[in-house]
Enzyme design. Structure first.
Site, PDB file in Angstrom:
ATOM      1  N   SER A  11      25.186  20.376 -26.101  1.00  0.00           N
ATOM      2  CA  SER A  11      24.012  19.852 -26.798  1.00  0.00           C
ATOM      3  C   SER A  11      22.727  20.285 -26.100  1.00  0.00           C
ATOM      4  CB  SER A  11      24.025  18.322 -26.780  1.00  0.00           C
ATOM      5  OG  SER A  11      24.834  17.828 -27.800  1.00  0.00           O
ATOM      6  N   HIS A  23      18.869  11.534 -27.204  1.00  0.00           N
ATOM      7  CA  HIS A  23      19.431  12.878 -27.383  1.00  0.00           C
ATOM      8  C   HIS A  23      18.464  13.814 -28.125  1.00  0.00           C
ATOM      9  CE1 HIS A  23      22.384  15.828 -28.973  1.00  0.00           C
ATOM     10  NE2 HIS A  23      23.128  15.489 -27.933  1.00  0.00           N
ATOM     11  N   ASP A  62      18.940  16.011 -35.327  1.00  0.00           N
ATOM     12  CA  ASP A  62      19.464  15.268 -34.182  1.00  0.00           C
ATOM     13  C   ASP A  62      19.244  13.766 -34.387  1.00  0.00           C
ATOM     14  OD1 ASP A  62      20.004  14.624 -31.298  1.00  0.00           O
ATOM     15  OD2 ASP A  62      19.959  16.792 -31.114  1.00  0.00           O
TER      16      ASP A  62
END
Ligand SMILES: *[C@@H]1O[C@H](CO)[C@@H](O)[C@H](O)[C@H]1NC(C)=O
Ligand SMILES: *[C@@H]1O[C@H](CO)[C@@H](O)[C@H](O)[C@H]1NC(C)=O
Ligand SMILES: *[C@@H]1O[C@H](CO)[C@@H](O)[C@H](O)[C@H]1NC(C)=O
Length: 774
Positions: free
Chosen positions: A553, A226, A153
């Site tokens: 996600s 994220h 990620d």
């Protein structure tokens, strides 16, 4: 990453990629991912020492070759970026067209694919999933911390409370990973919880130049948010008093909160380069992860030309479970990505938690919305929209479109699209507006994102949008007010499928139902870097420990964490067995005992297996599924044979001497998948297809299963035998399913759905059936 931001992001990336490949391809070199025949590499390994030596000598030889060919042109040696040797066999290198041509003549060359950029596609979720502290899967003996989750990620914020290691035992001795230093990151940033961290950027820098360390950490440290969010969802510590600015208060924690985390940063400001992702997968499998979590993706391709599919196959060959997000391109059909049958493809749905608002118009009409803004209500104020708010773009509240004079002290209506949802709020605030109504178009339907707006603002669905537009255009002095209700549990039926969640059928592999399952992915609370604002707007100076974001996600790491949980209870299960357990125990009814609905239609339409696959994951049941549909590496390769892949296409994936059997009649439908995708030719009537399946008993030794079928409309389903008698654990029994297309369909492609369930006492082993006439 928010849905709108992802979309905008994609467009600019495409543009950049286009420029890079077209205008400079003839002069500049490009990065290629080169796949080599592993059997040939291995043979040479012994004589040359390592595959790296061999690849370097290949690089040398093609440099000489191209220097002779292009005497007048300036040539430089091809650059070897990565050597791949665990999950795939080959390398990534920057090559000129001529160098590529000479490379193709090298013995052992299989394929070269230009590098490309991919995009990044919870207090309440553990309880919603039925996980309770001290009970079932979350009781102490099951929580031994020997499972390692690799998260590929945007990196991680290592100091976050979610990644503290108090009370954790020594790092498993089998772990071979490292904690790499870099910008604001040192090996001491890892601990017994975060056991590894690496940054992979050679492919990215080959396209965009050196990463600017004043704007982005050139290390595993997360400058985006994220990666910190997804890692903590998969395996973050249980944090009792987590909240986002007082909202969603409760305990936040990963699905497998005692698991270890290894962070592989392969995603940077402008995207994730395929060659870096492959390096991350290759390295993570070598390092010893048990589960890989990838909340990113690109366009779907046949498996032999899809690098993610090829590397994931290498991972499962090494016993690593791979979980990927389905994508945020719904509600269009056939939008699903990461579709290889060995990947767990995860869709996104709503939890039973919402952040409602109430908007009241001057005419008395009122609407329900959603927002993470939490504060005093906005009393009745003048409402402006489009030309009453500014110039061109004012209906979308694009940058600089709003007029200070028209907007000051008023509530502004902004339509979804073009700029980000929170960015519209920033525009309204900058123009002196007092509030914002963010309205959906037809495309988003009644999907309500709760966003961390920097001013009093709320999302509203398309039906409210139509009423508001009508009210504004027909009323002289339109007015509105907004009330913020905070956090509500159990308001609307849940789960509900998110409109943005990408859908099947997979256009590339229609013989397998995709996505596979759904998990919570809307308004998810998880860890956040303290120096990244919750909206990521430069004007937003707020710092939060937890943030609420949405996307597949967010659902993908839920399933990664659950796979780790199953792995710690069933150490001997293959990745396919874990996948089967999660799929056959998934449920398709919401908490009102009604079939799960689809938010894209305002919740009025029922979701289908092309939206949620087998259904919503149920970890407690998955831990004890009764039967599993196991799949070996050879089974997957036979499946590729049934797709008529050439021997070199199969060698890409098998990385061995696999040869397709010639004495058996292979058909794609015979892959021992825990669901059934049936394809009928729309012009034929009375067609029959027969699929074979084999189930393994992992429940009680002596057990009798009988089958229940819910036939899809227009199809007759016959099963032989209808009863399976098991005598011991580990025993395998097979059955056949015959699907007869009765009438066929009229006109274009249509689908119908049903299910097949094996039942024995408390065990129900379910599979969806999706029939498509094409
Ligand atoms: C890096 O970014 C900073 C801030 O945007 C800028 O001032 C600087 O010139 C950049 N450095 C390079 C080498 O591009
Ligand atoms: C593979 O080839 C065989 C023989 O030509 C054909 O019958 C079959 O439909 C093909 N399968 C696929 C999936 O294309
Ligand atoms: C379909 O097949 C069945 C049995 O094989 C037969 O009885 C029936 O007439 C067929 N229907 C059509 C429309 O061909």
């Amino acid at each position: 990453m928010s849905f709108a931001a992802t979309m905008i992001y994609k467009t600019s990336l495409l543009l950049l990629a286009f420029m890079a490949t077209t205008s400079f391809a003839s002069i500049q070199k490009q990065t290629y991912v080169v796949h080599m025949d592993k059997t040939k590499v291995t043979a040479l390994d012994t004589s040359l020492g390592s595959s790296k030596t061999w690849y370097e000598s290949i690089m040398d030889s093609i440099t000489k070759f191209s220097t002779q060919e292009e005497e007048q042109q300036e040539t430089s040696s091809p650059q070897l970026l990565y050597v791949y040797q665990t999950a795939i066999s080959g390398f990534a290198a920057k090559l000129s067209i001529d160098q590529l041509e000479s490379l193709k003549k090298i013995d052992g060359f299989l394929s070269a694919m230009p590098d490309e950029m991919l995009t990044l596609h919870t207090t309440r979720s553990p309880q919603f999933l039925g996980l309770k502290s001290g009970r079932g899967l979350w009781n102490a003996p099951n929580l031994a911390s020997d499972v390692i989750i690799g998260v590929i990620d945007t990196g991680i914020w290592p100091e976050h409370v979610s990644f503290r290691d108090s009370g954790m035992s020594q790092v498993p001795s089998r772990w071979k990973g490292v904690c790499e230093g870099g910008t604001k990151f040192t090996p001491s940033n890892c601990n017994r919880k975060l056991i590894g961290a690496r940054a992979l950027f050679k492919g990215y820098e080959a396209v965009y130049g050196r990463i600017n360390e004043t704007v982005e950490y050139r290390s595993a440290r997360d400058s985006e948010g994220h990666g910190t969010h997804t890692a903590s969802t998969a395996a973050g510590n249980l944090i009792p008093e987590a909240s986002f600015l007082g909202l969603a208060k409760g305990s936040a924690g990963g699905m497998r909160y005692t698991a270890r985390i290894a962070a592989y940063k392969a995603c940077w400001t402008l995207g994730c380069s395929n060659s870096d992702i492959l390096a991350a997968i290759d390295q993570a499998v070598f390092d010893g992860v048990d589960v890989l979590s990838l909340s990113l993706g690109g366009v779907s391709r046949p498996y032999h030309s899809d690098n993610m599919a090829i590397a994931s196959f290498g991972a499962i060959q090494n016993g690593v479970f791979v979980s990927c997000s389905a994508g945020n391109s719904g509600p269009s059909s056939s939008s699903v990505s990461n579709i290889a049958p060995w990947i767990m493809t995860v869709a996104a749905s709503y939890l039973d938690r919402s952040f409602p608002t109430i908007v009241k118009l001057g005419n008395g009409e009122s609407f329900k919305g959603a927002s993470l803004y939490f504060g005093k209500p906005v009393k009745q104020l003048p409402l402006v929209y489009g030309e009453t708010a500014g110039g061109q773009g004012a209906d979308y509240c694009t940058d600089g479109s709003l007029s200070l004079e028209l907007v000051k002290g008023k509530i502004v209506v902004c339509e979804r699209g073009i700029n980000s949802r929170v960015g519209k709020g920033e525009q309204v605030k900058m123009a002196g507006g007092a509030g914002m109504l963010l309205i959906n178009t037809d495309n988003e339907g009644e999907e309500l994102f709760a966003d961390p707006h920097i001013l009093p603002a709320t999302s509203l669905g398309v039906s409210a949008a139509i009423a508001i537009k009508n009210y504004v255009s027909t009323t002289k002095n339109p007015m509105a007010s907004i009330l913020f209700e905070g956090t509500i549990y159990g308001g609307d039926p849940a789960p509900l499928m998110a409109a943005f969640s990408s859908r099947g059928p997979s256009s590339v592999g229609p013989d397998v139902i995709k996505p596979d399952v759904t998990a919570p992915g809307v308004n998810i609370l998880a860890a956040w870097p303290p120096n990244v604002s919750p909206t990521r707007l430069s004007g937003d100076k707020r710092s939060v420990e937890f943030n609420i974001i949405s996307g597949t996600s967010m659902s993908c790491p839920h399933v990664s964490g659950l796979a780790a949980l199953l792995k710690s209870v069933h150490k001997d299960w293959s990745p396919a067995a874990i996948k089967s357990a999660l799929m056959t125990t998934a449920y398709t009814l919401d908490d009102n005992k009604a079939p799960i609905s689809d938010a894209s239609s305002g919740g009025s339409k029922l979701a289908t297996p092309f939206v949620y696959g087998s259904g919503h994951v149920d970890p407690e049941r998955a831990a004890n599924p009764g039967l599993i549909y196991d799949i070996t590496t050879a089974d997957y390769l036979n499946y590729l044979c049934s797709l008529n892949y050439t021997s070199s296409q199969i060698a890409l994936l098998s990385r061995g001497d696999f040869v397709c059997p010639t004495n058996v009649d292979l058909q794609p439908g015979d892959l021992n998948y825990p669901s059934f995708a049936v394809l009928f030719n729309a012009n034929e009537q009375n067609i029959t297809v027969t699929f074979k399946r084999t189930v393994t008993n992992v429940g009680k030794p002596m057990s009798t299963y009988s089958v229940q079928v819910n036939e899809p409309i227009g199809v007759s389903v016959m099963i032989e035998p209808r009863v399976l008698n098991f005598k011991k654990v580990g025993q395998k029994l097979s059955y056949k399913v015959r699907f007869v297309g009765l009438g066929g369909s009229t006109g274009s492609t249509t689908s119908s759905f049903g299910s097949l369930v094996w039942v024995s006492g408390k065990y129900t082993v379910g599979s969806p059936i999706a029939v498509t006439w094409q």
